[in-house]
Design a protein around this motif. Structure first.
Motif, mmCIF file in Angstrom:
data_model
loop_
_atom_site.group_PDB
_atom_site.id
_atom_site.type_symbol
_atom_site.label_atom_id
_atom_site.label_comp_id
_atom_site.label_asym_id
_atom_site.label_seq_id
_atom_site.Cartn_x
_atom_site.Cartn_y
_atom_site.Cartn_z
ATOM 1 N N SER A 153 6.922 -7.571 5.035
ATOM 2 C CA SER A 153 6.246 -6.416 5.631
ATOM 3 C C SER A 153 5.896 -6.671 7.091
ATOM 4 O O SER A 153 6.097 -5.804 7.952
ATOM 5 N N ALA A 154 5.383 -7.867 7.389
ATOM 6 C CA ALA A 154 5.045 -8.198 8.776
ATOM 7 C C ALA A 154 6.283 -8.238 9.652
ATOM 8 O O ALA A 154 6.272 -7.774 10.811
ATOM 9 N N ALA A 155 7.377 -8.771 9.117
ATOM 10 C CA ALA A 155 8.613 -8.824 9.901
ATOM 11 C C ALA A 155 9.137 -7.427 10.213
ATOM 12 O O ALA A 155 9.605 -7.155 11.329
ATOM 13 N N ILE A 156 9.032 -6.532 9.234
ATOM 14 C CA ILE A 156 9.514 -5.166 9.453
ATOM 15 C C ILE A 156 8.637 -4.432 10.461
ATOM 16 O O ILE A 156 9.134 -3.803 11.415
ATOM 17 N N CYS A 157 7.315 -4.505 10.264
ATOM 18 C CA CYS A 157 6.395 -3.728 11.108
ATOM 19 C C CYS A 157 6.325 -4.261 12.530
ATOM 20 O O CYS A 157 6.467 -3.505 13.501
ATOM 21 N N TYR A 158 6.119 -5.589 12.662
ATOM 22 C CA TYR A 158 5.975 -6.148 14.007
ATOM 23 C C TYR A 158 7.322 -6.379 14.675
ATOM 24 O O TYR A 158 7.409 -6.393 15.912
ATOM 25 N N GLY A 159 8.369 -6.577 13.856
ATOM 26 C CA GLY A 159 9.698 -6.761 14.450
ATOM 27 C C GLY A 159 10.230 -5.488 15.067
ATOM 28 O O GLY A 159 10.870 -5.505 16.123
ATOM 29 N N GLY A 207 8.163 -2.950 15.836
ATOM 30 C CA GLY A 207 7.112 -2.335 16.634
ATOM 31 C C GLY A 207 6.687 -0.978 16.117
ATOM 32 O O GLY A 207 6.128 -0.165 16.859
ATOM 33 N N PHE A 208 6.913 -0.748 14.828
ATOM 34 C CA PHE A 208 6.646 0.575 14.264
ATOM 35 C C PHE A 208 5.193 0.754 13.882
ATOM 36 O O PHE A 208 4.675 1.871 13.906
ATOM 37 N N GLY A 209 4.487 -0.334 13.510
ATOM 38 C CA GLY A 209 3.108 -0.199 13.053
ATOM 39 C C GLY A 209 2.309 -1.459 13.265
ATOM 40 O O GLY A 209 2.852 -2.500 13.687
ATOM 41 N N GLY A 210 1.022 -1.397 12.959
ATOM 42 C CA GLY A 210 0.128 -2.525 13.115
ATOM 43 C C GLY A 210 -0.208 -3.163 11.783
ATOM 44 O O GLY A 210 0.564 -3.107 10.823
ATOM 45 N N TRP A 211 -1.413 -3.756 11.730
ATOM 46 C CA TRP A 211 -1.770 -4.513 10.537
ATOM 47 C C TRP A 211 -2.041 -3.617 9.338
ATOM 48 O O TRP A 211 -1.833 -4.024 8.186
ATOM 49 N N VAL A 212 -2.482 -2.368 9.582
ATOM 50 C CA VAL A 212 -2.742 -1.466 8.462
ATOM 51 C C VAL A 212 -1.444 -1.139 7.729
ATOM 52 O O VAL A 212 -1.354 -1.232 6.487
ATOM 53 N N LEU A 213 -0.420 -0.757 8.489
ATOM 54 C CA LEU A 213 0.865 -0.455 7.864
ATOM 55 C C LEU A 213 1.465 -1.704 7.233
ATOM 56 O O LEU A 213 2.140 -1.620 6.197
ATOM 57 N N THR A 214 1.225 -2.870 7.841
ATOM 58 C CA THR A 214 1.716 -4.122 7.263
ATOM 59 C C THR A 214 1.117 -4.363 5.881
ATOM 60 O O THR A 214 1.818 -4.736 4.933
ATOM 61 N N VAL A 215 -0.191 -4.144 5.745
ATOM 62 C CA VAL A 215 -0.855 -4.341 4.455
ATOM 63 C C VAL A 215 -0.350 -3.333 3.418
ATOM 64 O O VAL A 215 -0.083 -3.687 2.261
ATOM 65 N N VAL A 216 -0.213 -2.072 3.829
ATOM 66 C CA VAL A 216 0.240 -1.038 2.889
ATOM 67 C C VAL A 216 1.655 -1.324 2.419
ATOM 68 O O VAL A 216 1.958 -1.291 1.212
ATOM 69 N N LEU A 217 2.559 -1.622 3.366
ATOM 70 C CA LEU A 217 3.944 -1.924 2.986
ATOM 71 C C LEU A 217 4.029 -3.202 2.171
ATOM 72 O O LEU A 217 4.811 -3.302 1.212
ATOM 73 N N GLY A 218 3.177 -4.194 2.514
ATOM 74 C CA GLY A 218 3.152 -5.422 1.731
ATOM 75 C C GLY A 218 2.693 -5.181 0.303
ATOM 76 O O GLY A 218 3.204 -5.802 -0.633
ATOM 77 N N LEU A 219 1.733 -4.282 0.118
ATOM 78 C CA LEU A 219 1.270 -3.956 -1.231
ATOM 79 C C LEU A 219 2.381 -3.307 -2.046
ATOM 80 O O LEU A 219 2.577 -3.629 -3.219
ATOM 81 N N ILE A 220 3.128 -2.410 -1.403
ATOM 82 C CA ILE A 220 4.239 -1.758 -2.112
ATOM 83 C C ILE A 220 5.299 -2.782 -2.522
ATOM 84 O O ILE A 220 5.787 -2.784 -3.667
ATOM 85 N N LEU A 221 5.652 -3.665 -1.579
ATOM 86 C CA LEU A 221 6.649 -4.691 -1.900
ATOM 87 C C LEU A 221 6.131 -5.645 -2.972
ATOM 88 O O LEU A 221 6.892 -6.093 -3.840
ATOM 89 N N TYR A 222 4.841 -5.959 -2.933
ATOM 90 C CA TYR A 222 4.266 -6.838 -3.954
ATOM 91 C C TYR A 222 4.334 -6.180 -5.328
ATOM 92 O O TYR A 222 4.626 -6.861 -6.332
#
Length: 361
Positions: free
Chosen positions: A39-45, A47-62
């Motif tokens: 999730s962090a690689a997708i969001c920060y790589g 540049g689409f979102g910050g830490w909030v989107l990282t957590v949400v996408l990480g939860l979905i992937l988890y």
């Protein structure tokens, strides 16, 4: 002939079909780390979102990864159960985050002016460059206005709910319930305009040589209009939850209906009634528009709610938040923290009082 001994797998309570392998904690932890990393690689790589989107996408992937892992170790039923459990806990945390954020913001920003000067002085003769000045006048106004509104509204609301539940029949009861439901959705500024047009502009000139007068009592009347439907509806629902056998047992003993209501029904529903009353008080204490319209606001202490302008904590917060002084925002945050603490103290006191009375019974 001797019966064959039972094997451990056939012993009662040892059904192997109900027992299976548990998913190792390390596997779930690894899934969480991998999901958060992706999730962090997708969001920060991107540049689409910050830490909030990282957590949400990480939860979905988890959730996806945990479902696959648990399905392999424990089966599809356990995987569905584990997935829904994570979703429910995540919803709880998501609902709790705004409350924690509000409390933390109030405490961190309201701590600056949380001193003795704030609670012992008013804004009278305080200039834009003066760092002092407090909210004692607003605290007094809030306590007086809410107390008067509660003294007016609580008996009316509780009696109206008792009539609807215990005595009400026919169209009159339906009309009361309909108007209570309509009043529930009335905006606060409409309640303030109603009191302004009726009490301030029509009634008060009779007692002030033809001149309309702002006062804290007028603000209390506007707040009572907002409190009444909440108290009626919450009390009505609590009274309906009282079991019918309690009433029937009192009637069978020859207890009059009014005494049954006073001694049995209301004490049984008292904790819920107290909760509804405190909700209405919390709403009234936080209203700004009615106080601004019919009390006018004031920078000085006014302990007489029936004469002259008066302010409240909510109006004080509104005024200080829009003030150009660099010292005003700190006053606004501390006043907001004071208002929340005041409502919290009143709620705890009411709960303790209701619990004490219940123990005595």
């Amino acid at each position: 002939m001797t019966a064959p001994a039972q094997t451990p797998s056939a012993a009662p309570g040892r059904d192997p079909g109900l027992r299976g392998h548990r998913t190792p904690v390390l596997v779930l932890a690894g899934v969480a780390v991998v999901a958060l990393g992706i999730s962090a690689a997708i969001c920060y790589g991107t540049g689409f979102g910050g830490w909030v989107l990282t957590v949400v996408l990480g939860l979905i992937l988890y959730l996806v990864g945990a479902f696959v892992a648990v399905n392999r170790y424990e089966g599809r039923r356990a995987a569905r159960d584990r997935t829904w459990g994570v979703l429910i806990r995540s919803a709880f945390v998501l609902a709790l985050l705004p409350l924690v954020s509000v409390v933390w913001t109030l405490i961190s920003k309201g701590w600056e002016r949380l001193d003795l000067n704030f609670f012992t002085t008013s804004m009278n003769n305080i200039g834009a460059r003066d760092p002092d000045g407090g909210a004692v006048h607003a605290i007094i106004g809030t306590l007086e206005q809410v107390a008067i509104a509660a003294a007016i509204t609580i008996p009316l609301g509780v009696l109206a709910a008792v009539y609807i539940v215990e005595y009400g029949r026919g169209r009159f009861t339906l009309a009361i319930r309909f108007f209570v439901d309509v009043m529930t959705g009335i905006p606060s500024i409409v309640a303030g305009l109603f009191v302004l047009s009726f009490w301030v502009l029509i009634v008060t000139p009779w007692f002030n040589n033809g001149q309309p007068t702002f006062s804290g009592f007028a603000a209390a009347l506007a707040l009572s209009v907002l409190m009444l439907p909440t108290i009626v509806r919450s009390t009505e629902e609590m009274l309906r939850l009282v079991p019918a056998p309690l009433r029937e047992g009192a009637y069978a003993l020859g207890v009059p209906k009014w005494k049954t209501i006073v001694k049995v029904v209301i004490p049984t529903a008292l904790p819920g009634i107290i909760t509804g009353i405190m909700l209405s008080i919390a709403r009234a204490a936080g209203e700004t528009a009615p106080v601004l319209l019919v009390a006018g606001g004031s920078d000085a202490v006014n302990i007489n709610p029936f004469e002259n302008n008066q302010t409240s904590l909510s109006l004080f917060v509104f005024q200080q938040a829009g003030d150009a002084s660099r010292f005003a925002p700190a006053r606004a945050w501390t006043a907001a923290l004071t208002l929340v603490a005041l409502v919290l103290i009143l709620t705890i006191a009411a709960k303790l009082l209701a619990g004490r009375n219940r123990l005595r019974r």
